[in-house]
Write a protein that holds these residues in place. Structure first.
Motif, PDB file in Angstrom:
ATOM      1  N   MET A 166       1.857   3.677   6.317  1.00 44.94           N
ATOM      2  CA  MET A 166       1.908   5.084   6.651  1.00 44.94           C
ATOM      3  C   MET A 166       3.073   5.337   7.603  1.00 44.94           C
ATOM      4  O   MET A 166       3.581   4.429   8.232  1.00 44.94           O
ATOM      5  N   THR A 167       3.430   6.574   7.710  1.00 47.06           N
ATOM      6  CA  THR A 167       4.542   6.913   8.583  1.00 47.06           C
ATOM      7  C   THR A 167       4.016   7.315   9.960  1.00 47.06           C
ATOM      8  O   THR A 167       2.886   7.765  10.108  1.00 47.06           O
ATOM      9  N   LYS A 168       4.865   7.135  10.973  1.00 49.38           N
ATOM     10  CA  LYS A 168       4.491   7.500  12.334  1.00 49.38           C
ATOM     11  C   LYS A 168       4.649   8.999  12.512  1.00 49.38           C
ATOM     12  O   LYS A 168       5.553   9.609  11.943  1.00 49.38           O
ATOM     13  N   GLU A 169       3.778   9.572  13.332  1.00 54.52           N
ATOM     14  CA  GLU A 169       3.820  11.005  13.590  1.00 54.52           C
ATOM     15  C   GLU A 169       5.164  11.382  14.211  1.00 54.52           C
ATOM     16  O   GLU A 169       5.655  10.716  15.113  1.00 54.52           O
ATOM     17  N   GLY A 170       5.767  12.449  13.681  1.00 56.39           N
ATOM     18  CA  GLY A 170       7.035  12.916  14.200  1.00 56.39           C
ATOM     19  C   GLY A 170       8.248  12.191  13.646  1.00 56.39           C
ATOM     20  O   GLY A 170       9.373  12.574  13.893  1.00 56.39           O
ATOM     21  N   GLU A 171       8.021  11.127  12.884  1.00 58.70           N
ATOM     22  CA  GLU A 171       9.134  10.364  12.309  1.00 58.70           C
ATOM     23  C   GLU A 171       9.567  11.029  10.999  1.00 58.70           C
ATOM     24  O   GLU A 171       8.743  11.332  10.153  1.00 58.70           O
ATOM     25  N   PRO A 172      10.867  11.303  10.829  1.00 57.36           N
ATOM     26  CA  PRO A 172      11.305  11.917   9.582  1.00 57.36           C
ATOM     27  C   PRO A 172      11.036  10.982   8.398  1.00 57.36           C
ATOM     28  O   PRO A 172      11.158   9.766   8.512  1.00 57.36           O
ATOM     29  N   THR A 173      10.614  11.556   7.286  1.00 58.37           N
ATOM     30  CA  THR A 173      10.306  10.728   6.115  1.00 58.37           C
ATOM     31  C   THR A 173      11.070  11.219   4.901  1.00 58.37           C
ATOM     32  O   THR A 173      11.305  12.400   4.730  1.00 58.37           O
ATOM     33  N   ASP A 174      11.419  10.293   4.091  1.00 60.83           N
ATOM     34  CA  ASP A 174      12.103  10.537   2.842  1.00 60.83           C
ATOM     35  C   ASP A 174      11.050  10.950   1.802  1.00 60.83           C
ATOM     36  O   ASP A 174       9.938  10.409   1.787  1.00 60.83           O
ATOM     37  N   LYS A 175      11.379  11.914   0.942  1.00 60.64           N
ATOM     38  CA  LYS A 175      10.427  12.368  -0.084  1.00 60.64           C
ATOM     39  C   LYS A 175       9.998  11.199  -0.975  1.00 60.64           C
ATOM     40  O   LYS A 175       8.831  11.092  -1.341  1.00 60.64           O
ATOM     41  N   LYS A 176      10.897  10.296  -1.306  1.00 64.25           N
ATOM     42  CA  LYS A 176      10.569   9.145  -2.149  1.00 64.25           C
ATOM     43  C   LYS A 176       9.533   8.245  -1.468  1.00 64.25           C
ATOM     44  O   LYS A 176       8.630   7.731  -2.105  1.00 64.25           O
ATOM     45  N   VAL A 177       9.648   8.079  -0.155  1.00 67.94           N
ATOM     46  CA  VAL A 177       8.682   7.272   0.589  1.00 67.94           C
ATOM     47  C   VAL A 177       7.294   7.883   0.470  1.00 67.94           C
ATOM     48  O   VAL A 177       6.309   7.188   0.217  1.00 67.94           O
ATOM     49  N   LEU A 178       7.197   9.203   0.623  1.00 70.83           N
ATOM     50  CA  LEU A 178       5.911   9.883   0.522  1.00 70.83           C
ATOM     51  C   LEU A 178       5.338   9.769  -0.888  1.00 70.83           C
ATOM     52  O   LEU A 178       4.140   9.535  -1.059  1.00 70.83           O
ATOM     53  N   ILE A 179       6.174   9.898  -1.896  1.00 69.49           N
ATOM     54  CA  ILE A 179       5.717   9.763  -3.284  1.00 69.49           C
ATOM     55  C   ILE A 179       5.221   8.344  -3.539  1.00 69.49           C
ATOM     56  O   ILE A 179       4.173   8.137  -4.150  1.00 69.49           O
ATOM     57  N   ASP A 180       5.943   7.358  -3.049  1.00 70.35           N
ATOM     58  CA  ASP A 180       5.515   5.955  -3.209  1.00 70.35           C
ATOM     59  C   ASP A 180       4.179   5.700  -2.513  1.00 70.35           C
ATOM     60  O   ASP A 180       3.302   5.026  -3.068  1.00 70.35           O
ATOM     61  N   LEU A 181       4.005   6.242  -1.309  1.00 68.13           N
ATOM     62  CA  LEU A 181       2.734   6.084  -0.597  1.00 68.13           C
ATOM     63  C   LEU A 181       1.589   6.732  -1.368  1.00 68.13           C
ATOM     64  O   LEU A 181       0.502   6.166  -1.494  1.00 68.13           O
ATOM     65  N   PHE A 182       1.826   7.924  -1.893  1.00 68.86           N
ATOM     66  CA  PHE A 182       0.806   8.618  -2.672  1.00 68.86           C
ATOM     67  C   PHE A 182       0.455   7.828  -3.930  1.00 68.86           C
ATOM     68  O   PHE A 182      -0.723   7.656  -4.261  1.00 68.86           O
ATOM     69  N   ASN A 183       1.444   7.297  -4.623  1.00 69.45           N
ATOM     70  CA  ASN A 183       1.185   6.506  -5.832  1.00 69.45           C
ATOM     71  C   ASN A 183       0.423   5.219  -5.518  1.00 69.45           C
ATOM     72  O   ASN A 183      -0.452   4.809  -6.277  1.00 69.45           O
ATOM     73  N   ASP A 184       0.728   4.588  -4.383  1.00 71.34           N
ATOM     74  CA  ASP A 184      -0.028   3.407  -3.953  1.00 71.34           C
ATOM     75  C   ASP A 184      -1.490   3.760  -3.709  1.00 71.34           C
ATOM     76  O   ASP A 184      -2.398   3.017  -4.103  1.00 71.34           O
ATOM     77  N   LEU A 185      -1.718   4.892  -3.068  1.00 69.10           N
ATOM     78  CA  LEU A 185      -3.085   5.339  -2.810  1.00 69.10           C
ATOM     79  C   LEU A 185      -3.816   5.624  -4.122  1.00 69.10           C
ATOM     80  O   LEU A 185      -4.973   5.228  -4.300  1.00 69.10           O
ATOM     81  N   LYS A 186      -3.159   6.296  -5.070  1.00 73.05           N
ATOM     82  CA  LYS A 186      -3.768   6.570  -6.384  1.00 73.05           C
ATOM     83  C   LYS A 186      -4.160   5.277  -7.086  1.00 73.05           C
ATOM     84  O   LYS A 186      -5.261   5.173  -7.631  1.00 73.05           O
ATOM     85  N   ARG A 187      -3.265   4.283  -7.079  1.00 71.58           N
ATOM     86  CA  ARG A 187      -3.572   2.994  -7.722  1.00 71.58           C
ATOM     87  C   ARG A 187      -4.778   2.328  -7.081  1.00 71.58           C
ATOM     88  O   ARG A 187      -5.629   1.770  -7.770  1.00 71.58           O
ATOM     89  N   ALA A 188      -4.872   2.392  -5.763  1.00 73.34           N
ATOM     90  CA  ALA A 188      -5.998   1.767  -5.058  1.00 73.34           C
ATOM     91  C   ALA A 188      -7.320   2.440  -5.415  1.00 73.34           C
ATOM     92  O   ALA A 188      -8.321   1.772  -5.664  1.00 73.34           O
ATOM     93  N   VAL A 189      -7.327   3.763  -5.480  1.00 72.50           N
ATOM     94  CA  VAL A 189      -8.556   4.497  -5.798  1.00 72.50           C
ATOM     95  C   VAL A 189      -8.959   4.307  -7.255  1.00 72.50           C
ATOM     96  O   VAL A 189     -10.147   4.249  -7.575  1.00 72.50           O
ATOM     97  N   MET A 190      -7.999   4.162  -8.143  1.00 71.36           N
ATOM     98  CA  MET A 190      -8.286   4.078  -9.580  1.00 71.36           C
ATOM     99  C   MET A 190      -8.553   2.652 -10.064  1.00 71.36           C
ATOM    100  O   MET A 190      -8.667   2.417 -11.257  1.00 71.36           O
ATOM    101  N   SER A 191      -8.673   1.690  -9.174  1.00 75.65           N
ATOM    102  CA  SER A 191      -8.878   0.309  -9.596  1.00 75.65           C
ATOM    103  C   SER A 191     -10.159  -0.262  -8.994  1.00 75.65           C
ATOM    104  O   SER A 191     -10.746   0.318  -8.084  1.00 75.65           O
TER     105      SER A 191
END
Length: 67
Positions: free
Chosen positions: A1-26
């Motif tokens: 996860m990213t630290k609060e207040g730390e700028p994040t790249d959109k790709k990083v957020l998409i990758d994190l979301f996809n990792d979460l989806k894979r974990a929930v769907m398995s």
């Protein structure tokens, strides 16, 4: 996860979301329906939306059901 207040790249957020989806769907979070076990419909709602999921107990833990 990213630290609060730390700028994040959109790709990083998409990758994190996809990792979460894979974990929930398995396994072990998501299991196939077993017609021999009781099945529960769990619901949640607000003034704007409603959702529901099917759950079954297995190994003293409730699991999301697919299929």
């Amino acid at each position: 996860m990213t630290k609060e207040g730390e700028p994040t790249d959109k790709k990083v957020l998409i990758d994190l979301f996809n990792d979460l989806k894979r974990a929930v769907m398995s396994d072990p979070c998501l299991t196939r329906c077993n017609s021999k076990l009781p099945t529960f419909l769990k619901t949640d709602w607000s003034s704007k939306e409603m959702s529901c999921i099917f759950m079954q107990p297995a190994d003293d833990v409730e699991h999301l059901v697919r299929d």
